[in-house]
Scaffold this active site. Structure first.
Site, PDB file in Angstrom:
ATOM      1  N   ARG A   1       0.831  -1.215   0.000  1.00 27.32           N
ATOM      2  CA  ARG A   1       0.000   0.000   0.000  1.00 27.32           C
ATOM      3  C   ARG A   1       0.867   1.268   0.000  1.00 27.32           C
ATOM      4  O   ARG A   1       0.563   2.254   0.662  1.00 27.32           O
ATOM      5  CB  ARG A   1      -0.972   0.004   1.179  1.00 27.32           C
ATOM      6  CG  ARG A   1      -2.044  -1.053   1.101  1.00 27.32           C
ATOM      7  CD  ARG A   1      -2.926  -1.052   2.321  1.00 27.32           C
ATOM      8  NE  ARG A   1      -2.185  -1.462   3.506  1.00 27.32           N
ATOM      9  CZ  ARG A   1      -2.548  -1.215   4.750  1.00 27.32           C
ATOM     10  NH1 ARG A   1      -3.656  -0.542   4.981  1.00 27.32           N
ATOM     11  NH2 ARG A   1      -1.814  -1.635   5.774  1.00 27.32           N
ATOM     12  N   GLU A   2       1.923   1.224  -0.782  1.00 23.76           N
ATOM     13  CA  GLU A   2       2.843   2.358  -0.836  1.00 23.76           C
ATOM     14  C   GLU A   2       2.148   3.634  -1.297  1.00 23.76           C
ATOM     15  O   GLU A   2       2.461   4.731  -0.806  1.00 23.76           O
ATOM     16  CB  GLU A   2       4.010   2.045  -1.784  1.00 23.76           C
ATOM     17  CG  GLU A   2       4.928   0.937  -1.292  1.00 23.76           C
ATOM     18  CD  GLU A   2       4.551  -0.433  -1.829  1.00 23.76           C
ATOM     19  OE1 GLU A   2       5.452  -1.270  -1.997  1.00 23.76           O
ATOM     20  OE2 GLU A   2       3.341  -0.663  -2.073  1.00 23.76           O
TER      21      GLU A   2
ATOM     22  N   ILE B   1     -23.137   6.578  12.841  1.00 19.18           N
ATOM     23  CA  ILE B   1     -23.372   5.373  12.045  1.00 19.18           C
ATOM     24  C   ILE B   1     -22.671   4.145  12.613  1.00 19.18           C
ATOM     25  O   ILE B   1     -23.051   3.022  12.328  1.00 19.18           O
ATOM     26  CB  ILE B   1     -22.983   5.625  10.571  1.00 19.18           C
ATOM     27  CG1 ILE B   1     -23.787   6.804  10.015  1.00 19.18           C
ATOM     28  CG2 ILE B   1     -23.211   4.400   9.716  1.00 19.18           C
ATOM     29  CD1 ILE B   1     -25.297   6.639  10.125  1.00 19.18           C
TER      30      ILE B   1
ATOM     31  N   GLU C   1     -16.376   0.635  17.680  1.00 21.14           N
ATOM     32  CA  GLU C   1     -15.756  -0.390  16.840  1.00 21.14           C
ATOM     33  C   GLU C   1     -14.226  -0.376  16.877  1.00 21.14           C
ATOM     34  O   GLU C   1     -13.559  -0.680  15.887  1.00 21.14           O
ATOM     35  CB  GLU C   1     -16.262  -0.279  15.394  1.00 21.14           C
ATOM     36  CG  GLU C   1     -17.775  -0.380  15.309  1.00 21.14           C
ATOM     37  CD  GLU C   1     -18.311  -0.307  13.883  1.00 21.14           C
ATOM     38  OE1 GLU C   1     -17.520  -0.455  12.931  1.00 21.14           O
ATOM     39  OE2 GLU C   1     -19.526  -0.103  13.726  1.00 21.14           O
TER      40      GLU C   1
ATOM     41  N   GLU D   1     -25.422  -1.834  -4.758  1.00 20.89           N
ATOM     42  CA  GLU D   1     -24.266  -2.111  -5.614  1.00 20.89           C
ATOM     43  C   GLU D   1     -24.280  -3.543  -6.127  1.00 20.89           C
ATOM     44  O   GLU D   1     -23.697  -3.845  -7.160  1.00 20.89           O
ATOM     45  CB  GLU D   1     -22.966  -1.839  -4.861  1.00 20.89           C
ATOM     46  CG  GLU D   1     -22.243  -3.075  -4.429  1.00 20.89           C
ATOM     47  CD  GLU D   1     -21.073  -2.802  -3.520  1.00 20.89           C
ATOM     48  OE1 GLU D   1     -20.235  -3.684  -3.419  1.00 20.89           O
ATOM     49  OE2 GLU D   1     -21.016  -1.739  -2.905  1.00 20.89           O
TER      50      GLU D   1
ATOM     51  N   HIS E   1     -16.400  11.712   4.256  1.00 17.29           N
ATOM     52  CA  HIS E   1     -15.232  11.443   3.420  1.00 17.29           C
ATOM     53  C   HIS E   1     -14.350  12.674   3.266  1.00 17.29           C
ATOM     54  O   HIS E   1     -13.247  12.585   2.742  1.00 17.29           O
ATOM     55  CB  HIS E   1     -15.679  10.934   2.047  1.00 17.29           C
ATOM     56  CG  HIS E   1     -16.496   9.689   2.133  1.00 17.29           C
ATOM     57  ND1 HIS E   1     -17.875   9.701   2.056  1.00 17.29           N
ATOM     58  CD2 HIS E   1     -16.149   8.398   2.347  1.00 17.29           C
ATOM     59  CE1 HIS E   1     -18.322   8.468   2.198  1.00 17.29           C
ATOM     60  NE2 HIS E   1     -17.300   7.666   2.378  1.00 17.29           N
TER      61      HIS E   1
END
Length: 754
Positions: free
Chosen positions: A17-18, A431, A484, A605, A694
């Site tokens: 994940r560079e 949420i 969480e 989706e 986001h």
């Protein structure tokens, strides 16, 4: 006619994940733009070389993106919303980041552009915005620069472009309504310019992606392809590229186009190879998408060989991945913890490149021994005891209609819930997740590595849950969550606690921007050996007098966000998960948890791309949710959460879920999604998201109040909840506190205004 291999695209993020790490370092101001650009160059060079070494003849160039390839196309065309533009009209990488996430190291913050799912995948794209009279020009030359990079390295390449009709199809009109298809004539000159530049560089083939051609398009859109491709013809050879479904219904449109080849997805489509060969112009190349780009399973190459061998020597033929390998992890060879037998069933992106090379060699030579050797493990899997569980199969067969019915209808349940919880008007909640801090991630990592024993790990998680409850009480939220802290990912966490799943160490795939997920793999029948969430939910509830929600990920979302089995139907997998989580609902309820949220953000989706196939999917998808939830008593309030959705065409199914409360992502769309609920006269309670999680931007009290007032014009206020768009896992605590404080203040203001 020698058969060649190619891929439609390759994962961008890097094995470790560079790219994600470089992006986030740059956004945080901890590294320079030059350092970020250097990481991109290194990744592209590495990935081209890896594909070449694995046996790929034509390497894709233009599949790399700093955030999203649709957003890259927007910049290519000069389609930058006014709020994100630089003062001097220039376009740079920070322009791109402001569109995608609302802010960047330079320039003024502004509301991020809308984000939605890329067809029926778990990848997200940034929705292009169109306005009447808009002008387009080539402003972002990333594709040409990357072509120059690859050519300088001596590679044989195939540039990749998102096609003009699909690009317009994926966008939305902002401001004065008009038909965005009328912009086609305005964007074509930019495409012509780009193709001319590629021709100057000696490029023979360009992959031009038009996945919209697998959809049931309106006739006007189908009619647009011919004039568009007439305008683009003649400079280079065009490989018209489709994926995620078959093309047969639109084949009449396709064969009239002045292109030189067609790529078809032979995994997810129902196209017949013989029919395609018969109907395509004789001089066209056929690119056969025979290797699944969206899953992790090793291919039975003997089957693939049999599927395509009849065409060898009869027309120009390439073999390819079904779609971009963006949707697959990079390299299986670094997985050291997978059981040897299970590992032998898998193939990641680089192994899929190897599969293409094996298939090419066999088709060119007629020698199939290597295919038989490669395919033996996946053939043996069909009889593995790891795959089949008789008890699960028996329980699935015994499902009755009663298993998917709550005791009483919503009106009766709502009275029982109001009496139990006594919530104020405009009740506030979140949420589910709270910021995953460095401390939380470090705690989980130390535990996984064995550097922390179970007791110390549990003590640490308990402290983070306690702090989340304290924060929420201090903010004045009405319905709380435990935050969480123990969960890395909303799907991975449940998969880790259910039989029938396995996990990878480095099986990362890009979800959006810098967000990566590591989907579990469904390898067999699914069951729940023990309660999963009960302990932490019960602990959180013991810390407060306010209700704490139990948090579950729903069966369809777990299915959609996992790599599924390919030997049973998706319906079977979803219902197995539903039965396992039904037991979790019963256990949460028995532990005193009165509100249980079953997240189904992926319900829409998962829809088939063709509307004619929707009803069957929605029927079993809704049934799976109801099997999961229907064990709850009347006084237990069932919530669900959905995001990135257009609801108007599935409102019957949303209502059929029969959730007591649905929370939805609406802030980026300015509450327009509520039109669907208003028109449908949706009877249950709704929490429209009032700010975009986001983006790190903090919404003002006035902004939130205005959105809630707009919501109350469509939905009766007594049925409205107040919440963010989505979970807060990816945010930091400072902006989370500030945003939630403003949200609570807005709700209080509206209560006082009554």
């Amino acid at each position: 006619m020698t058969i060649l291999t190619h891929t439609l695209g390759f994962p961008r993020v890097g094995l470790r994940r560079e790219l994600k790490k470089a992006q986030e370092s740059y956004w945080a101001g901890n590294s320079t733009r030059e350092a970020l650009l250097a990481v991109g160059r290194e990744l592209r060079a590495r990935h081209w070389e890896q594909q070449k070494q694995a046996g790929i003849d034509l390497l894709p160039v233009g599949d790399f993106a700093w955030y999203d390839h649709v957003l890259t196309t927007s910049l290519l065309l000069g389609n930058v919303p006014a709020r994100h533009q630089n003062n001097d009209g220039s376009v740079d990488i920070d322009t791109l980041f402001r569109i995608g996430r609302g802010r960047a190291p330079t320039g003024e913050p502004a509301a991020a552009a809308e984000m939605t799912k890329w067809f029926n995948t778990n990848y997200h794209y940034i929705v292009p915005e169109f306005s009447k009279g808009q002008q387009f020009r080539l402003t972002w030359t990333q594709l040409l620069e990357e072509v120059d990079e690859a050519l300088a390295l001596g590679h044989k390449i195939k540039p990749v472009l998102l096609g003009p009709v699909t690009y317009l199809w994926l966008g939305k009109v902002k401001g004065e309504p008009f038909d965005r298809l009328t912009l086609l004539k305005d964007i074509l000159p930019v495409y012509q310019h780009v193709l001319a530049e590629l021709a100057k560089r000696g490029i023979e083939w360009v992959q031009i992606d038009e996945p919209a051609l697998v959809l049931e398009l309106p006739q006007a859109w189908l009619d647009a392809f011919k004039p568009a491709y007439d305008a683009l013809a003649g400079q280079v050879k065009l490989l018209l590229t489709t994926y995620f479904e078959g093309v047969t219904p639109n084949l009449d449109t396709i064969i009239a186009l002045p292109v030189q080849g067609l790529h078809v997805d032979l995994i997810h489509g129902k196209d017949d190879v013989a029919e395609l060969h018969q109907r395509l112009p004789v001089d066209w190349l056929l690119s056969a998408g025979l290797i699944n780009g969206r899953n992790v399973w090793r291919a039975d190459l003997t089957e693939k060989y049999a599927q395509i061998n009849a065409l060898v020597g009869k027309r120009a033929l390439w073999v390819a991945s079904s779609c971009s390998l963006l949707h697959s992890p990079i390299d299986l060879s670094v997985e050291t913890r997978l059981d040897t037998e299970v590992k032998s069933w898998f193939a990641f992106a680089l192994q899929k490149c190897g599969e293409l090379a094996l298939l090419r060699d066999a088709l060119n030579s007629g020698e199939t021994a290597a295919l038989e050797e490669w395919s033996a493990p996946i053939q043996a899997r069909r009889h593995s005891r790891r795959v089949h569980n008789a008890a699960v199969e028996k329980r699935l067969a015994a499902i009755t209609a009663q298993d998917s019915q709550r005791e009483n209808p919503y009106e009766v349940r709502a009275e029982a819930q109001r009496a139990r919880f006594k919530l104020p008007a405009w009740p506030t909640t979140t949420i589910g997740s709270f910021p995953q801090t460095t401390e939380i991630r470090g705690l989980r990592l130390d535990f996984k590595k064995g550097n922390l024993d179970a007791n110390n790990y549990r003590t640490g998680i308990a402290e983070h849950i306690k702090q989340a409850i304290i924060e929420q009480e201090r903010l004045g939220l009405d319905v709380l969550v435990h935050g969480e802290a123990e969960r890395n990912d909303m799907v991975e966490y449940f998969g880790e606690h259910l039989d029938g799943f396995v996990f990878t160490q480095n099986g990362w795939v890009q979800s959006y921007g810098s967000r990566c997920v590591k989907p579990p793999v469904v390898i067999g029948d699914i069951s729940r050996p023990a309660p999963i969430t009960v302990e932490w939910a019960k602990y959180a509830q013991s810390l407060t007098d306010k209700p704490v929600k139990g948090m579950l990920t729903g069966p369809v979302t777990i299915l959609c966000w996992s790599f599924p089995r390919e030997d049973v139907t998706r319906e079977t997998i979803a219902k197995q998960i539903a039965l396992a989580l039904r037991d979790e609902v019963a256990d949460l309820e028995a532990a005193g948890i009165g509100i249980i949220q079953i997240d189904e953000p992926a319900l829409r989706e998962g829809l088939p791309l063709r509307r004619s196939d929707w009803d069957a999917y929605l029927e079993w998808g809704v049934e799976a949710f109801r099997i999961n939830a229907a064990v709850a008593k009347d006084e237990t309030q069932i919530h669900t959460h959905m995001c990135y959705c257009e609801f108007n065409d599935i409102m019957d199914s949303i209502a059929a879920l029969d959730a007591d409360v649905i929370t939805i992502e609406t802030s980026r769309s300015d509450m327009e999604l509520l039109e669907s609920f208003e028109a449908f006269d949706y009877p249950n309670e709704i929490g429209p998201g009032v700010y975009d999680i986001h983006s790190p931007n903090v919404p003002s009290v006035e902004w939130i109040e205005a959105l809630l007032k707009k919501a109350a014009q469509r939905i009766p206020a007594q049925r409205l909840w107040v919440n963010p768009d989505c979970g807060l896992k990816t945010r930091g605590w400072p902006e989370t506190r500030a945003a939630l404080a403003n949200m609570v203040k807005a709700a209080h203001n509206l209560r006082q205004a009554k």
